[in-house]
Design a protein around this motif. Structure first.
Motif, short mmCIF file in Angstrom:
data_model
loop_
_atom_site.label_atom_id
_atom_site.label_comp_id
_atom_site.label_asym_id
_atom_site.label_seq_id
_atom_site.Cartn_x
_atom_site.Cartn_y
_atom_site.Cartn_z
N ALA A 1 29.13 28.98 0.93
CA ALA A 1 27.86 28.39 1.36
C ALA A 1 27.82 28.32 2.88
O ALA A 1 26.79 28.60 3.50
N SER A 2 28.97 28.00 3.51
CA SER A 2 28.96 27.89 4.97
C SER A 2 28.68 29.24 5.62
O SER A 2 28.00 29.31 6.64
N ILE A 3 29.16 30.32 5.00
CA ILE A 3 28.89 31.65 5.58
C ILE A 3 27.39 31.95 5.51
O ILE A 3 26.77 32.35 6.49
N ALA A 4 26.80 31.72 4.32
CA ALA A 4 25.37 32.00 4.16
C ALA A 4 24.54 31.13 5.10
O ALA A 4 23.56 31.59 5.71
N LEU A 5 24.94 29.86 5.24
CA LEU A 5 24.15 28.95 6.07
C LEU A 5 24.30 29.28 7.56
O LEU A 5 23.35 29.17 8.33
N GLY A 6 25.50 29.71 7.96
CA GLY A 6 25.68 30.15 9.34
C GLY A 6 24.77 31.32 9.65
O GLY A 6 24.16 31.40 10.72
N CYS A 7 24.63 32.23 8.68
CA CYS A 7 23.76 33.39 8.86
C CYS A 7 22.31 32.95 8.99
O CYS A 7 21.58 33.45 9.85
N LEU A 8 21.90 32.02 8.15
CA LEU A 8 20.52 31.51 8.21
C LEU A 8 20.24 30.91 9.59
O LEU A 8 19.21 31.18 10.21
N THR B 1 31.13 26.25 10.43
CA THR B 1 30.23 27.26 9.88
C THR B 1 29.86 28.32 10.89
O THR B 1 29.90 29.50 10.63
N PHE B 2 29.51 27.85 12.09
CA PHE B 2 29.01 28.82 13.06
C PHE B 2 30.15 29.63 13.67
O PHE B 2 29.95 30.77 14.07
N GLN B 3 31.33 29.04 13.73
CA GLN B 3 32.47 29.82 14.21
C GLN B 3 32.79 30.95 13.22
O GLN B 3 32.95 32.10 13.61
N VAL B 4 32.84 30.58 11.95
CA VAL B 4 33.21 31.59 10.95
C VAL B 4 32.10 32.61 10.80
O VAL B 4 32.35 33.77 10.46
N PHE B 5 30.86 32.22 11.06
CA PHE B 5 29.75 33.16 10.97
C PHE B 5 29.99 34.39 11.85
O PHE B 5 29.83 35.52 11.41
N PHE B 6 30.40 34.15 13.11
CA PHE B 6 30.61 35.29 14.01
C PHE B 6 31.75 36.16 13.52
O PHE B 6 31.69 37.38 13.59
N ALA B 7 32.78 35.51 12.99
CA ALA B 7 33.91 36.28 12.46
C ALA B 7 33.44 37.16 11.31
O ALA B 7 33.81 38.34 11.23
N VAL B 8 32.60 36.61 10.43
CA VAL B 8 32.14 37.38 9.27
C VAL B 8 31.26 38.56 9.70
O VAL B 8 31.42 39.68 9.19
#
Lengths: 394, 181
Positions: free
Chosen positions: A56-63, A215-222
């Protein structure tokens, strides 16, 4: 300035069955998870919650990124945007995936225990907020809002590919403006509900920001890993170039520092004030071998990535950036595990195979949905008003 | 011109028609081996760093040095004062209490880094400099408006009044003048 054109093939190759591979993993994971449920239901629910919050954190970071992109009229992000857009386009699956958590709500959350509420005044005092009907209502609200925003932003963007109507760019900003405002509240309250209320006497007003920072840190990694995966397949190599990836690495570096700032501030205020009901949460996480993981998070999620990404040269080194990104995704999972699991295993981490099962189950579905959606449309929004500026980036 | 000796000449100022000519001249000057030269234009020109063969700035290393100094300095100062020099019992916490030291360490690291960045930039740019001999030239005033200039300084090893003048002529200068000290 010369006129840049997209020279790459814009569609994900037909013959690639990446999504089927992931759906296969999802089925295996689901079977293993169901098996896990019958063997050890308690462990299953906690493992499931950990994996759920992870994806969920990955999807929300993307949003969040897509909305920030629109509201700032970002140029560098245009060629990258379809990736987070796609990740955020199917948040509704999390509404369905939340059902097992609702079924296990009495196993997961202490505040549902009537007997405890009769004796524990502190927890009983929170029952106007922490009760099952309101819990369900709030989560329905979160998923409705997120699913709508993610889906709408994706649909508008795809529509612009076909029609070339730049008026849609304004429509996107009209969603993103109020969307960011709503996102801030819903993400914070979702993190209170999902994770903070596992330990009902405990509270931290920073917890929402803390979950966001992770969330936002892992977003960039993903996103970096997704781009590197596409590059490995020889896709978009002339469209998403090294300058774009080094920008993402810079952001990854910046939000690594932001994460450390938030995570430490939360710890520090509680540690220094030393009020028992606040301190206990960290006290449990310094017991047994949880202590090792606390230090692992400090060093692994901040110190090491910070030192590696500090020199300018390392942000242009795709191999290094890829390794750091993969590591941050792993540490992100460890951190969520570290937040959720001490409620079940008080005196130390007991890693279970059910953790892997749920991780693969939800992960397979999540990644499968991503690739299924990703191959349907262009991989870059090719009619965007700021596309040329993005392609010309150096 | 006659009374000019090498000592009194600061350098040769050459004007170019447009940014493209300036860029070409910068490339040629760099290729010819001149070291003490500079280019002036009313606005930044993309690619100029490469044309002039400029290396990436050393400022980052200066900042890093200051950051490490601030980090270690703050940590040793606060550790010594809090645990050896003047230990005070604060709600029973240990004297050597690293979480409590983080804010001071962080602040001092940032402070010294900022100092390093600002004063390091001054140092690398030879600032403050109250007077530059090129201000003696009236033509040079166009550098803030529509003039594109290359100046080769006389203390360059390759500098030779006539040869350098001929070189600049060949590079496409529209106007050349000698700058006096």
């Amino acid at each position: 300035m010369h006129h840049a054109k997209i020279t790459d093939n814009l569609t994900y190759p037909e013959h690639e069955n990446t999504h089927k591979l992931f759906f296969g993993i999802a089925i295996l994971g689901a079977i293993a998870s169901i098996l896990g449920y019958f063997i050890n239901p308690e462990q299953f629910y906690f493992s499931y919650l950990t994996s759920f919050t992870f994806y969920a954190s990955i999807a929300l970071g993307c949003l969040f990124f897509v909305m920030v992109h629109h509201i700032t009229r970002s140029e560098y992000g245009v060629v990258l945007r379809r990736i987070p857009e796609t990740y955020a386009s199917f948040i509704y699956i999390f509404a369905i995936l939340f059902i097992p958590i609702l079924i296990g709500v009495e196993t997961l959350y202490l505040w549902t225990d009537e007997e405890l509420l009769a004796t524990d005044k502190l927890i009983a005092g929170k029952s106007p907020y922490l009760n099952i009907p309101f819990f369900i209502a709030r989560n329905v609200l979160y998923f409705t809002v997120w699913s709508y925003m993610g889906y709408k932003l994706y649909k508008n963007s795809v529509a612009m590919d076909k029609s070339g109507d730049w008026g849609l760019d304004t429509a996107q900003r009209k969603i993103a403006g109020p969307g960011l405002f709503i996102f801030g509240f819903t993400l914070a309250f979702a993190s209170f509900d999902w994770m903070m209320s596992l330990d009902p006497p405990w509270f931290s007003t920073m917890f929402g920001v803390y979950y966001f920072a992770m969330t936002f840190q892992v977003f960039f990694a993903v996103v970096i890993l997704t781009v590197l995966f596409l590059h490995k397949k020889g896709l978009l190599t002339n469209t998403i170039r090294i300058p774009h990836i080094s920008d993402l690495s810079r952001m990854l570096f910046g939000f690594t520092v932001f994460y450390a700032y938030i995570a430490f501030s939360q710890f520090f205020l509680i540690y220094y004030a030393n009020i028992p009901e606040e301190t206990l949460w960290f006290y449990h996480r310094l017991e047994g071998n949880w202590e090792n993981f606390t230090y692992l998070l400090l060093i692994g999620r901040f110190v090491v990535p910070f030192l590696i990404l500090l020199p300018a040269a390392s942000k242009n080194n795709m191999k290094l950036v890829g390794i750091v990104s993969a590591w941050i995704v792993i540490v992100h999972f460890i951190e969520l595990h570290w937040i959720v699991m001490p409620t079940l295993h008080h005196y130390g981490m007991e890693f279970s195979w059910i953790d892997i099962a749920t991780l693969l189950g939800i992960g397979g579905l999540f990644m499968g949905m991503f690739f299924r959606q990703f191959r349907k449309e262009n991989m870059v929004s090719n009619n965007d008003p700021r596309l040329e500026a993005s392609l010309n980036k150096h | 011109m006659k009374e000019n000796t090498d000592k009194q000449t600061y350098g040769l100022l050459a004007e170019f028609k447009n940014p493209a000519h300036l860029m070409k001249a910068a490339k040629l000057t760099n290729k010819a081996g001149y070291k003490n030269y500079d280019c002036y234009s009313p606005f930044p020109i993309h690619g100029m760093d490469d044309a002039m063969g400029l290396k990436p700035s050393k400022l980052g290393y200066i900042v890093l040095g200051h950051a490490i100094l601030g980090f270690t300095g703050a940590l040793s100062l606060i550790s010594w004062t809090a645990s050896v020099g003047y230990p005070v019992n604060i709600s029973g916490k240990p004297f050597l209490n690293f979480p409590a030291f983080v804010p001071v360490t962080f602040e001092l690291t940032i402070l010294l880094s900022a100092f390093g960045a600002v004063f390091g930039m001054f140092f690398l740019n030879n600032m403050p400099k109250h007077h530059n001999p090129i201000f003696n030239s009236d033509t040079f005033k166009k550098a803030t408006d529509d003039g594109f200039f290359v100046i080769i300084e006389s203390d360059d090893d390759l500098f030779h009044d006539e040869k350098t003048r001929a070189f600049l002529q060949e590079a496409g200068a529209v106007h050349i003048e000698t700058i006096e000290k």
